[in-house]
Design an enzyme around this catalytic site. Structure first.
Site, PDB file in Angstrom:
ATOM      1  N   LYS A   1      -4.639  -5.006  15.749  1.00  6.23           N
ATOM      2  CA  LYS A   1      -5.553  -4.043  16.377  1.00  6.23           C
ATOM      3  C   LYS A   1      -5.692  -4.337  17.867  1.00  6.23           C
ATOM      4  O   LYS A   1      -5.729  -3.422  18.695  1.00  6.23           O
ATOM      5  CB  LYS A   1      -6.920  -4.103  15.690  1.00  6.23           C
ATOM      6  CG  LYS A   1      -6.862  -3.613  14.244  1.00  6.23           C
ATOM      7  CD  LYS A   1      -8.133  -3.975  13.509  1.00  6.23           C
ATOM      8  CE  LYS A   1      -8.119  -3.491  12.077  1.00  6.23           C
ATOM      9  NZ  LYS A   1      -9.236  -4.062  11.296  1.00  6.23           N
TER      10      LYS A   1
ATOM     11  N   LYS B   1      -2.295   0.567  11.302  1.00  2.58           N
ATOM     12  CA  LYS B   1      -2.260  -0.332  12.472  1.00  2.58           C
ATOM     13  C   LYS B   1      -1.006  -1.196  12.473  1.00  2.58           C
ATOM     14  O   LYS B   1      -0.445  -1.499  13.526  1.00  2.58           O
ATOM     15  CB  LYS B   1      -3.499  -1.214  12.534  1.00  2.58           C
ATOM     16  CG  LYS B   1      -3.564  -2.251  11.413  1.00  2.58           C
ATOM     17  CD  LYS B   1      -4.916  -2.453  10.845  1.00  2.58           C
ATOM     18  CE  LYS B   1      -4.734  -2.816   9.405  1.00  2.58           C
ATOM     19  NZ  LYS B   1      -5.882  -2.687   8.580  1.00  2.58           N
TER      20      LYS B   1
ATOM     21  N   THR C   1      -7.446   4.879  -1.173  1.00  2.00           N
ATOM     22  CA  THR C   1      -8.831   4.822  -0.677  1.00  2.00           C
ATOM     23  C   THR C   1      -9.053   5.836   0.442  1.00  2.00           C
ATOM     24  O   THR C   1     -10.026   6.595   0.428  1.00  2.00           O
ATOM     25  CB  THR C   1      -9.133   3.396  -0.152  1.00  2.00           C
ATOM     26  OG1 THR C   1      -8.767   2.474  -1.177  1.00  2.00           O
ATOM     27  CG2 THR C   1     -10.579   3.220   0.206  1.00  2.00           C
ATOM     28  N   VAL C   2      -8.164   5.848   1.427  1.00  2.00           N
ATOM     29  CA  VAL C   2      -8.364   6.727   2.586  1.00  2.00           C
ATOM     30  C   VAL C   2      -7.849   8.141   2.302  1.00  2.00           C
ATOM     31  O   VAL C   2      -8.548   9.125   2.545  1.00  2.00           O
ATOM     32  CB  VAL C   2      -7.676   6.142   3.845  1.00  2.00           C
ATOM     33  CG1 VAL C   2      -7.934   7.037   5.053  1.00  2.00           C
ATOM     34  CG2 VAL C   2      -8.170   4.724   4.130  1.00  2.00           C
TER      35      VAL C   2
HETATM   36  N1  LIG Z   1      -9.050   1.198   3.345  1.00  2.00           N
HETATM   37  C1  LIG Z   1      -9.600   1.038   4.554  1.00  2.00           C
HETATM   38  O1  LIG Z   1     -10.763   0.722   4.698  1.00  2.00           O
HETATM   39  C2  LIG Z   1      -8.779   1.259   5.787  1.00  2.00           C
HETATM   40  C3  LIG Z   1      -9.380   1.162   7.059  1.00  2.00           C
HETATM   41  C4  LIG Z   1      -8.628   1.417   8.203  1.00  2.00           C
HETATM   42  C5  LIG Z   1      -7.289   1.722   8.073  1.00  2.00           C
HETATM   43  N2  LIG Z   1      -6.722   1.775   6.828  1.00  2.00           N
HETATM   44  C6  LIG Z   1      -5.289   2.091   6.740  1.00  2.00           C
HETATM   45  O2  LIG Z   1      -5.130   3.292   5.980  1.00  2.00           O
HETATM   46  C7  LIG Z   1      -3.872   3.249   5.307  1.00  2.00           C
HETATM   47  C8  LIG Z   1      -4.113   3.514   3.817  1.00  2.00           C
HETATM   48  O3  LIG Z   1      -4.954   2.512   3.305  1.00  2.00           O
HETATM   49  P1  LIG Z   1      -5.648   2.622   1.870  1.00  2.00           P
HETATM   50  O4  LIG Z   1      -6.708   1.588   1.836  1.00  2.00           O
HETATM   51  O5  LIG Z   1      -6.007   4.033   1.564  1.00  2.00           O
HETATM   52  O6  LIG Z   1      -4.447   2.161   0.929  1.00  2.00           O
HETATM   53  P2  LIG Z   1      -4.312   2.349  -0.662  1.00  2.00           P
HETATM   54  O7  LIG Z   1      -5.624   2.602  -1.277  1.00  2.00           O
HETATM   55  O8  LIG Z   1      -3.499   1.200  -1.139  1.00  2.00           O
HETATM   56  O9  LIG Z   1      -3.430   3.690  -0.799  1.00  2.00           O
HETATM   57  C9  LIG Z   1      -2.100   3.749  -0.479  1.00  2.00           C
HETATM   58  C10 LIG Z   1      -1.525   5.070  -0.988  1.00  2.00           C
HETATM   59  O10 LIG Z   1      -0.152   5.129  -0.627  1.00  2.00           O
HETATM   60  C11 LIG Z   1       0.624   5.470  -1.775  1.00  2.00           C
HETATM   61  N3  LIG Z   1       1.927   4.824  -1.680  1.00  2.00           N
HETATM   62  C12 LIG Z   1       2.221   3.512  -1.650  1.00  2.00           C
HETATM   63  N4  LIG Z   1       3.542   3.318  -1.570  1.00  2.00           N
HETATM   64  C13 LIG Z   1       4.100   4.539  -1.593  1.00  2.00           C
HETATM   65  C14 LIG Z   1       5.436   5.010  -1.576  1.00  2.00           C
HETATM   66  N5  LIG Z   1       6.463   4.173  -1.531  1.00  2.00           N
HETATM   67  N6  LIG Z   1       5.646   6.347  -1.598  1.00  2.00           N
HETATM   68  C15 LIG Z   1       4.612   7.223  -1.664  1.00  2.00           C
HETATM   69  N7  LIG Z   1       3.317   6.828  -1.682  1.00  2.00           N
HETATM   70  C16 LIG Z   1       3.080   5.506  -1.651  1.00  2.00           C
HETATM   71  C17 LIG Z   1      -0.153   4.970  -2.973  1.00  2.00           C
HETATM   72  O11 LIG Z   1       0.216   5.735  -4.105  1.00  2.00           O
HETATM   73  P3  LIG Z   1      -0.458   5.502  -5.568  1.00  2.00           P
HETATM   74  O12 LIG Z   1      -1.889   5.870  -5.404  1.00  2.00           O
HETATM   75  O13 LIG Z   1       0.271   6.454  -6.465  1.00  2.00           O
HETATM   76  O14 LIG Z   1      -0.242   4.059  -5.878  1.00  2.00           O
HETATM   77  C18 LIG Z   1      -1.589   5.231  -2.514  1.00  2.00           C
HETATM   78  O15 LIG Z   1      -1.981   6.542  -2.843  1.00  2.00           O
HETATM   79  C19 LIG Z   1      -3.267   1.881   5.627  1.00  2.00           C
HETATM   80  O16 LIG Z   1      -2.400   1.993   6.732  1.00  2.00           O
HETATM   81  C20 LIG Z   1      -4.467   1.051   6.027  1.00  2.00           C
HETATM   82  O17 LIG Z   1      -4.171  -0.021   6.898  1.00  2.00           O
HETATM   83  C21 LIG Z   1      -7.431   1.562   5.688  1.00  2.00           C
END
Ligand SMILES: NC(=O)c1ccc[n+]([C@@H]2O[C@H](COP(=O)([O-])OP(=O)(O)OC[C@H]3O[C@@H](n4cnc5c(N)ncnc54)[C@H](OP(=O)(O)O)[C@@H]3O)[C@@H](O)[C@H]2O)c1
Length: 426
Positions: free
Chosen positions: A207, A107, A14-15
């Site tokens: 947080k 976080k 997502t991010v």
């Molecule tokens: N989403 C939000 O609104 C939000 C807000 C604030 C902070 N955050 C923070 O931002 C970070 C990312 O969040 P997100 O929502 O973008 O998560 P997400 O959509 O689940 O994406 C996670 C990414 O990490 C990759 N990944 C997972 N395990 C891995 C591994 N072992 N080796 C290499 N790549 C790996 C996944 O690969 P695949 O795509 O190939 O599965 C995916 O591309 C987190 O720390 C979260 O707390 C998110």
């Protein structure tokens, strides 16, 4: 123009995907503002084959986050995988230890390993920026770390979890039960399939621990936060609060008290007229009570790909500009010399050691200066006349030192006020 800042992005979910998209669409603006362009050179995620709707042409693929962190083709690692442990932890640590800068939105990792990672950043000279980790697009980290660098903070509190605020808003406005609103939140993508991390208050606690550290210099630790979630709140509670002129919000509160810094997360009644009570739905808000100034409230989107990516890009912009601030706004592990006049050496040394230990401050050495000018390391005598003592300590926060010395003064084993002098390493 200076050479481009080369980014390695770990995580394209997502991010991460939104960060790649934003660099593509806002690259020119970013370069104009930073005086330097920003280029994604290497990326990694779990699956190389997954369709992500982003253009990765000309960008190299690393087989693991660790390989990415070690790549000589990046200056800055952008960690967007998530999770308090591996593979994010090793990747970040490796990048920092090789002098690279790191931007993360994680976080959970900062709340658990923030001190250790900040130490690595400070030692090796890279930046460790985590604006997106709290309140996504709300620039709360920068506000506390830089904007209010010269302002004493008495309290920081806020709505730090959009899922909980959405549920409480729906419950209040429509008189629905917690379970009904949670189901809707899940359907709309505001809540995870396993919602307990959010609704039980742990996301808010992580947080809050980060905010408390920035505001008060406490060692960032989720375990220091008292946590209570919203699952036992019923519509009747919200009606009763309304009758009294209040609204119920899940707040994270960090406050300076006579006994030290208190950190807690729990459902809280806030006056309906307050700024924080106006914050409805998935929106987040943080209020800062600073010394001598009226409260400051920042309100905005606390989650979502675009909002989070905007904060990640702001952190990247700082690195491109060469702006580097200690991750928690002050060095995390500074040596200090504490000079004090001990009344009775035998008893005093033990009392001081106990008080420092209570605040988890370790003593590197104790040096007693005899009135005749001689130096005696690590031994205690038994004279009643006040004798100067120098303590060299490691401490991770100013507040810990302050609390320990206040306790020593209350013990009446020293005369006068202790003097604390910080030692700059390197
Ligand atoms: N989403 C939000 O609104 C939000 C807000 C604030 C902070 N955050 C923070 O931002 C970070 C990312 O969040 P997100 O929502 O973008 O998560 P997400 O959509 O689940 O994406 C996670 C990414 O990490 C990759 N990944 C997972 N395990 C891995 C591994 N072992 N080796 C290499 N790549 C790996 C996944 O690969 P695949 O795509 O190939 O599965 C995916 O591309 C987190 O720390 C979260 O707390 C998110």
């Amino acid at each position: 123009m200076a050479a481009p800042l080369r980014l390695g992005i770990a995580g394209l979910g997502t991010v991460g995907a939104e960060v790649v998209r934003l660099i593509e669409s806002e690259g020119r603006t970013l370069a104009a503002r930073c005086g330097r362009s920003v280029r994604v050179t290497v990326v990694t995620a779990r699956s190389k084959a997954k369709k992500r709707g982003i253009d990765l042409k000309g960008i190299a693929w690393a087989n693991s986050p660790l390989e990415l962190a070690n790549s000589p083709d990046i200056d800055c690692l952008v960690e967007l995988i998530g999770g308090a442990g591996e593979p994010a932890l090793s990747a970040i640590e490796t990048a920092l230890k090789s002098g690279k800068s790191v931007v993360t939105a994680n976080k959970a990792l900062i709340a658990k390993h923030g001190v250790r990672l900040a130490q690595a950043a400070e030692k090796h000279g890279g930046a460790l920026n985590f604006e997106a980790a709290v309140g996504a697009a709300i620039p709360i980290i920068k506000t506390l770390r830089e904007g209010l660098a010269a302002t004493g903070i008495n309290r920081v509190y806020g709505i730090l979890n959009g899922t909980c605020n959405y549920i409480l808003t729906r419950m209040e406005e429509e008189g629905l039960s917690f379970a009904e609103c949670l189901k809707d939140a899940q359907r709309l993508g505001y809540a995870e399939a396993n919602p307990s991390f959010d609704v039980d208050g742990h996301d808010t606690a992580q947080k809050l621990a980060i905010l408390a550290s920035l505001a008060f210099g406490t060692k960032v630790a989720e375990s220091a936060v008292y946590v209570e979630g919203i699952s036992s709140i019923a519509p009747e509670d919200l009606r009763a609060a309304a009758d009294l002129g209040y609204r119920v919000k899940l707040l994270g509160v960090a406050v300076r008290t006579a006994k030290g810094i208190e950190q807690r997360v729990h459902p809280t009644m806030v006056p309906k007229s307050s700024s924080i009570a106006q914050v409805m739905g998935v929106t987040n808000a943080v209020t800062i009570d600073g010394e001598g100034i009226p409260p400051i409230t920042l309100v905005g989107p606390g989650a979502g790909g675009a909002a989070t990516a905007s904060a990640v890009l702001a952190d990247i912009a700082d690195i491109a500009r060469g702006v580097r601030v200690n991750p928690f706004g002050r060095p995390v592990d500074r040596l200090r010399v504490i000079r004090l006049m001990a009344r009775d050496l035998a008893g005093t040394a033990a009392t001081i050691a106990t008080r420092l230990a209570e605040q988890k401050i370790s003593i590197e050495s104790i040096v007693q200066r005899h009135p005749n000018g001689g130096v005696d390391a690590g031994r205690s005598g038994g004279k009643a006349a006040p004798v100067p003592v120098l303590l060299i300590t490691y401490a991770t926060s100013e507040d810990a030192v302050y609390r320990a010395l206040q306790a020593v003064q209350r013990d009446k084993v020293i005369s006068g006020r202790p003097q604390v002098i910080r030692i700059e390493k390197n």
